[in-house]
Design an enzyme around this catalytic site. Structure first.
Site, PDB file in Angstrom:
ATOM      1  N   GLU A 273      38.621  36.747  32.577  1.00 14.63           N
ATOM      2  CA  GLU A 273      39.530  36.885  33.742  1.00 14.63           C
ATOM      3  C   GLU A 273      40.905  36.501  33.282  1.00 14.63           C
ATOM      4  OE1 GLU A 273      41.716  35.874  36.620  1.00 14.63           O
ATOM      5  OE2 GLU A 273      40.130  34.179  37.080  1.00 14.63           O
ATOM      6  N   CYS A 307      45.881  33.213  39.941  1.00 13.21           N
ATOM      7  CA  CYS A 307      45.964  34.619  39.206  1.00 13.21           C
ATOM      8  C   CYS A 307      45.951  35.691  40.320  1.00 13.21           C
ATOM      9  CB  CYS A 307      44.824  34.607  38.303  1.00 13.21           C
ATOM     10  SG  CYS A 307      43.313  34.450  39.153  1.00 13.21           S
TER      11      CYS A 307
END
Length: 501
Positions: A273, A307
């Site tokens: 990720e 993020c």
């Protein structure tokens, strides 16, 4: 009642106060109701210390040493290898069992700087993965015997745990990023070696203690704490050790690519990720108040250090003024300071270097024609890690603040007139993690959602993560998914058995 400031709380936050020695591998001055949460593993081969800093510390706190809230003994490659070996031996038994863990918001706020209410919220978010995968653990179709495939026999498909897993987590969600990886790994029957961020090791230590109390055997969930110097060698051990069968990493795209390269020799399974640079589109038909609320939650949670934070705001030209006016009113009311105070909405950035880097990007954008609506400066009176929440309009789409992930409280705005223009601007990125857009036109909602090149799409909403949905990116934002049944599938091997019996 107002929380005390850092100066008023020296008895809690400074090493000039009574220091509690919890074990041979951690020293801290954090005052907890349960000090045993910060006991650390005793498996170490050397005695270097990692300093854990309070991001909300003032310049005077830094000078007098009270910015350091804990010393954690650093582990190295030998520690990582030993943890992997222990995990491998434990896997032989653990693969046939399963269970879970829990929390501490105060520790999280002290080392990450996020507002205490956000830390409390993350505890709930983090434990939701434990609840979810505790249920998934008993519903995995570990075997599935099909009907007659041919006269010769039957087909049986078996799901098995991949084995020893190495998990690397970031600092911005110190609990949730651990539970989102550890919970499905344990539920699948894998054993775990976890390396948390060197910036926020304390939350990981507390989670490890709670896991052991909940019944997770010590050897099944190993913790390896590193500093900046030993992190690369531990990462290399994870990637090259053939005992490790799976790596899961959340962090920068550059490091993710390096882990892919290092893991290629042993052909490990990978979940990555990686970085984002999320677009936030507001169409002319959108409910502007709803759009602003979504923008606030997406952009300013954890001071923009997520993020999936919106970075590139793409606003229809006809509603830009109204959007900026309403957004500015809300941003002006944000309270900035130490996250320990319940009234604070925006805490510090994780490091002083992060604040100065973003300030440089803001100044570059201004030199390229951007207009400052709000903010734009460091808040050095509060401490070196603080930056004003900032709104920029007329941002050049070739500027660094537009092209790269900002990881801070900055709204960078450009405008569009046509749908195709907005979608093209949104997709013009090597990243493809999250995207957001606001519209009341149902046909447009489905059309644009399909065209956006992102793993997650939020529509009229700024917070979209949940344990029951698959989380992951497209393009250079990563591989694999976390959360949902897809998350546990990342830790399972599929074996086909033909039965002629």
């Amino acid at each position: 009642m107002r929380e005390p400031t850092l100066k008023q709380a020296k008895c809690v936050l400074t090493f000039l106060a009574t220091t509690v020695r919890l074990s041979s591998s951690l020293t801290t001055s954090i005052n907890l109701r349960d000090p045993s949460l910060l006991r650390t593993p005793s498996v170490t081969f050397h005695r270097e210390s990692l300093q854990v800093f309070d991001p909300a510390a003032t310049n005077s706190d830094i000078k007098d040493g009270s910015a350091v809230v804990a010393l954690v003994e650093v582990m190295n490659r030998a520690d990582a290898k030993k943890a992997i070996d222990i995990s491998s031996r434990a896997f032989k038994k653990w693969r046939f069992q399963t269970t879970a863990i829990e929390r501490s918001a105060k520790i999280m706020t002290l080392e990450s700087g996020k507002p205490i209410n956000e830390s409390i919220g993350e505890v709930g978010y983090g434990t939701s993965f434990l609840d979810y995968y505790a249920a998934e653990a008993i519903s995995i179709p570990f075997s599935n015997v099909a009907l007659h495939f041919s006269r010769r026999g039957k087909v049986m498909v078996v799901q098995e745990p991949v084995g020893v897993t190495a998990l690397i987590t970031p600092w911005n969600f110190p609990i949730a990023m651990i539970t989102r990886k550890v919970a499905p790994a344990l539920a699948a029957g894998c054993t775990v070696v976890l390396k948390p961020s060197e910036v926020t090791p304390l939350t990981a230590i507390a989670v490890k203690q709670l896991a052991n109390r909940a019944g997770i055997p010590d050897e099944v969930f190993q913790l390896v704490v590193a500093d900046k110097n030993t992190t690369p060698e531990i990462g290399e051990e994870f990637c090259t050790n053939p005992v490790v069968k799976k790596i899961s990493f959340t962090g920068s795209t550059a490091v993710g690519k390096l882990l892919m390269k290092l893991s290629s020799e042993t052909v490990k399974r990978l979940s990555l990720e990686l970085g984002g640079n999320a677009p936030f589109i507001v169409f002319k038909d959108a409910d502007i108040d709803q759009a602003v609320n979504a923008a606030m939650s997406s952009k300013f949670r954890n001071a923009g250090q997520t993020c999936v934070s919106s970075d590139r705001f793409i606003i229809h030209k006809d509603i830009e003024d109204d959007f900026i006016r309403i957004l500015s009113e809300k941003v002006t009311n944000l309270q900035i300071g130490s996250g320990l105070s319940e009234e604070i909405n925006i805490g510090p950035l994780i490091k002083a270097s992060a604040a100065t880097d973003i300030k440089e990007k803001i100044d570059e954008a201004i030199n390229q024609g951007a207009e400052v609506i709000l903010g734009g400066d460091l808040l050095e009176k509060l401490g070196p890690n603080f930056l004003q929440p900032t709104i920029l309009r007329n941002v050049d789409t070739s500027s660094r603040i537009w092209l790269s992930e900002t990881f801070g409280p900055v709204v960078a705005i450009t405008t569009f007139l046509h749908e195709d223009e907005a979608v093209n601007l949104a997709n013009d990125s090597s990243s493809g993690l999250a995207s957001y857009f606001c519209s009341k036109d149902l046909a447009r909602v489905f059309r644009v959602a399909e065209r956006l090149e992102n793993g997650l799409v939020g529509i009229n909403e700024g917070i979209i993560s949940t344990a029951i949905a698959p989380f992951g990116g497209m393009k250079e934002s990563g591989l694999g998914r976390e959360g949902s049944p897809a998350g546990i599938a990342e830790y399972l091997e599929t074996k086909y058995v033909f039965l002629n019996f």
